[in-house]
Design an enzyme around this catalytic site. Structure first.
Site, PDB file in Angstrom:
ATOM      1  CE  LYS A   1      -3.612   0.236   2.649  1.00  0.00           C
ATOM      2  NZ  LYS A   1      -4.625   0.441   3.728  1.00  0.00           N
TER       3      LYS A   1
ATOM      4  CD  GLU B   1       9.147  -7.170   6.551  1.00  0.00           C
ATOM      5  OE1 GLU B   1       8.986  -7.517   7.784  1.00  0.00           O
ATOM      6  OE2 GLU B   1       8.450  -6.320   6.101  1.00  0.00           O
TER       7      GLU B   1
ATOM      8  N   GLY C   1      -4.965  -4.458   5.482  1.00  0.00           N
ATOM      9  CA  GLY C   1      -4.381  -5.472   4.537  1.00  0.00           C
ATOM     10  C   GLY C   1      -5.034  -6.770   4.864  1.00  0.00           C
ATOM     11  NE  ARG C   2      -6.712  -7.266  10.969  1.00  0.00           N
ATOM     12  CZ  ARG C   2      -6.260  -6.271  11.185  1.00  0.00           C
ATOM     13  NH1 ARG C   2      -5.105  -5.669  10.559  1.00  0.00           N
ATOM     14  NH2 ARG C   2      -6.825  -5.359  12.045  1.00  0.00           N
TER      15      ARG C   2
ATOM     16  CD  GLU D   1      -2.128  -7.823  11.451  1.00  0.00           C
ATOM     17  OE1 GLU D   1      -0.936  -7.999  11.289  1.00  0.00           O
ATOM     18  OE2 GLU D   1      -2.595  -7.382  10.044  1.00  0.00           O
TER      19      GLU D   1
ATOM     20  CG  HIS E   1      -3.352 -39.903  10.196  1.00  0.00           C
ATOM     21  ND1 HIS E   1      -3.038 -41.335  10.828  1.00  0.00           N
ATOM     22  CD2 HIS E   1      -4.273 -39.730   9.634  1.00  0.00           C
ATOM     23  CE1 HIS E   1      -3.976 -41.950  10.141  1.00  0.00           C
ATOM     24  NE2 HIS E   1      -4.700 -41.122   9.532  1.00  0.00           N
TER      25      HIS E   1
ATOM     26  CE  LYS F   1       5.798  -4.288  10.002  1.00  0.00           C
ATOM     27  NZ  LYS F   1       4.815  -3.614   9.095  1.00  0.00           N
TER      28      LYS F   1
END
Length: 550
Positions: free
Chosen positions: A215, A221, A275-276, A361, A392, A512
């Site tokens: 954005k 990153e 964002g999410r 979040e 399993h 960060k």
């Protein structure tokens, strides 16, 4: 209970008579068994079920009775859930710590509908971006968009992180059946160089397109990986190739331009999209390229169908509201601190990871709207794996562990692939697991099978482990959209009741900020003046000494 800033004075929430009534009620029914509830009500399995937007939700195996549900709905009313739902759809600044709307519902509203935010018709702006996404996607899919050498694009790599990665990769995996198989889709998010190297090592730069999703176009990153991609591309094709091999999803035109991407190939979105909550915005460009604009719009229609149900349906028949209230009952009154998400669909292998960000979040907060520390538990931990693999792995703990873990089972009635008998086996396992968790196996039943007395206790299943089962007829773009919207709105309602801001994420900032300082210290050519704690100082020193092989 969590510590409070003022223990002598409870929070607004825990002081409500509806909360107090639920706490008293929990003490009365805590030990009641699902066996008893089902025995007393032969119709419970069909009576405690709801259907909307193509989803069937069976909550009969949750540890609730009609009186429990009544108290929960009273709590939702007292906390103003109906009014807050309408405020969200009206574009109010419900993200109060950042002074923004949370208007992801506008991303899937149909053309012609009007949803305003700060006096601007958000739907019209969304439709304009969708039109540009459609035109671009069609050019990539039919080969009209070519790379610098004239070769058609065969590989698309999405570069992002958080919501700019988890949503697109989950949607691609979930809808892979509908994807154009001539295209290879990959996703790079981790700043670990391995992620980028492995994603590109067998690809031809002349046939590869990068979609850089950020954005602000400042996310460390994402930009680190984007620069690695640019270097990889230009090393083979020259600097002029950037315009043909990179597009951006961002709001920062200057940053995009400085990187070398033509802003004509920039797809925007808005600060009222978290964002999410952005997989159905331009962040979903890779999804649209993979499955095509028609399927993408079908996914948006699924989102919108659940949005409409959520907005217009009374609380008692409202799927997201019910999901939220059951989550609060399990978390705050039955003491269950986690939720296992168990999709019986291999295509949904990334869905639990996607939900981790959406839920944790959003609601991993410790301060209420008035700035007080919460004296109640907020967001539980979400985790899970697809069935039958999980059976399993960790189901032992679900069935016989000492922790109470509510489960969400997700399944589809019709297979997408031709091995029908295997799909029947898959779904038989889903139904059997929810039954086993609910009703268990008593010591008397174990003994009746002739089990040796010394072994018998080890084969007892207590049962009374709550679960919800969500079924759709078929895994389609529409059903995916409806399912994601179901969880989005459930998260929102939980946040309303907990009186927290579900749309900010300040908790990701401190790490960060500290990383920037530490990065400079690691990169220092001389001995850095480390002023951390003794542990962090020692770790940085050891890393600097050993990062170069001896």
């Amino acid at each position: 209970m969590m510590d409070t800033a003022n223990p002598a004075q409870g929070s607004v929430l825990t002081s409500r008579p509806q909360w107090q009534a639920l706490r008293e009620h929990a003490g009365q029914v805590r030990d009641r068994q699902l066996r008893e509830w089902f025995s007393a009500d032969p119709q419970r399995g069909t009576r405690l079920a709801l259907e909307a937007a193509g989803l069937y939700l069976d909550y009969s195996k949750q540890r609730v009775g009609d009186d429990t549900l009544g108290l929960l709905f009273e709590l939702a009313e007292a906390c103003g859930v109906p009014a807050r739902i309408q405020a969200m759809f009206a574009g109010a600044h419900i993200n109060f710590t950042e002074g923004r709307a949370a208007l992801h519902v506008a991303l899937r509203a149909p053309a012609g509908e009007r949803i305003e935010v700060d006096g601007v018709d958000a739907v019209a702006e969304v439709q304009a971006v969708l039109a540009r996404m459609t035109a671009f996607s069609e050019r990539v899919r039919d080969g009209r968009w070519t790379g610098a050498t004239g070769k058609r694009i065969r590989n698309v790599i999405n570069i992002g992180i958080g919501g700019s990665d988890l949503g697109p990769v989950m949607a691609y995996e979930a809808l892979r059946h509908y994807s154009q198989r001539e295209l290879t889709l990959r996703f790079v998010s981790n700043v670990d160089p391995t992620d980028f190297v492995e994603a590109t090592r067998d690809l031809d730069p002349a046939e590869t397109l990068f979609i850089v999703c950020s954005k602000t176009f400042t996310t460390q990153e994402t930009l680190t990986n984007a620069h690695a991609a640019r270097d990889w591309c230009t090393a083979a094709l020259g600097d002029a190739a950037i315009a043909k091999h990179f597009v951006a999803v961002s709001t920062n035109a200057d940053g995009v331009r400085a990187f070398g991407i033509d802003t004509d190939n920039m797809f925007g979105f808005w600060d009222w999209v978290g964002g999410r909550y952005s997989m159905d915005s331009a962040i979903g460009l890779s999804t649209m390229v993979a499955i095509g604009p028609e399927h993408f719009r079908d996914m948006l229609a699924g989102f919108h169908a659940m949005d409409t149900h959520f907005r217009r349906t009374p609380l008692e028949r409202n799927l997201p509201v019910l999901m939220a209230l059951l989550a609060i009952w399990n978390n705050d009154f039955l003491g269950a601190g986690t939720v296992a998400v168990l999709p019986y669909a291999q295509y949904f292998k990334r869905f639990p990871a996607y939900l981790q960000q959406l839920t944790m979040e959003s609601n991993g907060k410790h301060v209420s709207r008035d700035g007080r520390r919460c004296d109640y538990q907020t967001g539980p931990i979400y985790w899970g794996e697809p069935g039958t693999n999980g059976q399993h792995s960790f189901y032992q703990l679900l069935h016989q562990g000492t922790r109470l873990v509510p489960c969400d089972f997700i399944g589809f009635c019709q297979p997408l692939n031709p091995l029908d008998a295997q799909h029947d086996l898959l779904m038989a396992n889903l139904f059997a697991q929810s039954e086993a968790l609910a009703f268990g196996k008593t010591l008397q039943q174990v003994q009746a099978e002739g089990t040796k007395p010394a072994v018998a206790p080890h084969r007892v299943f207590d049962g009374n482990r709550p679960s919800t089962t969500i079924l759709a007829d078929r895994l389609t773009p529409h059903s995916l959209g409806a399912l994601v919207a179901l969880y989005e709105h459930s998260v929102f309602v939980q946040g309303v009741i907990w009186d927290i801001d579900s749309f900010d994420q300040w908790g990701v900032e401190l790490g960060k900020q500290l990383a920037k300082r530490t990065e400079a210290e690691i990169a220092s050519t001389g001995a850095p003046d480390l002023k951390h704690d003794s542990s962090t100082n020692a770790l940085i020193t050891r890393y600097r000494e050993r990062r170069t092989p001896r």
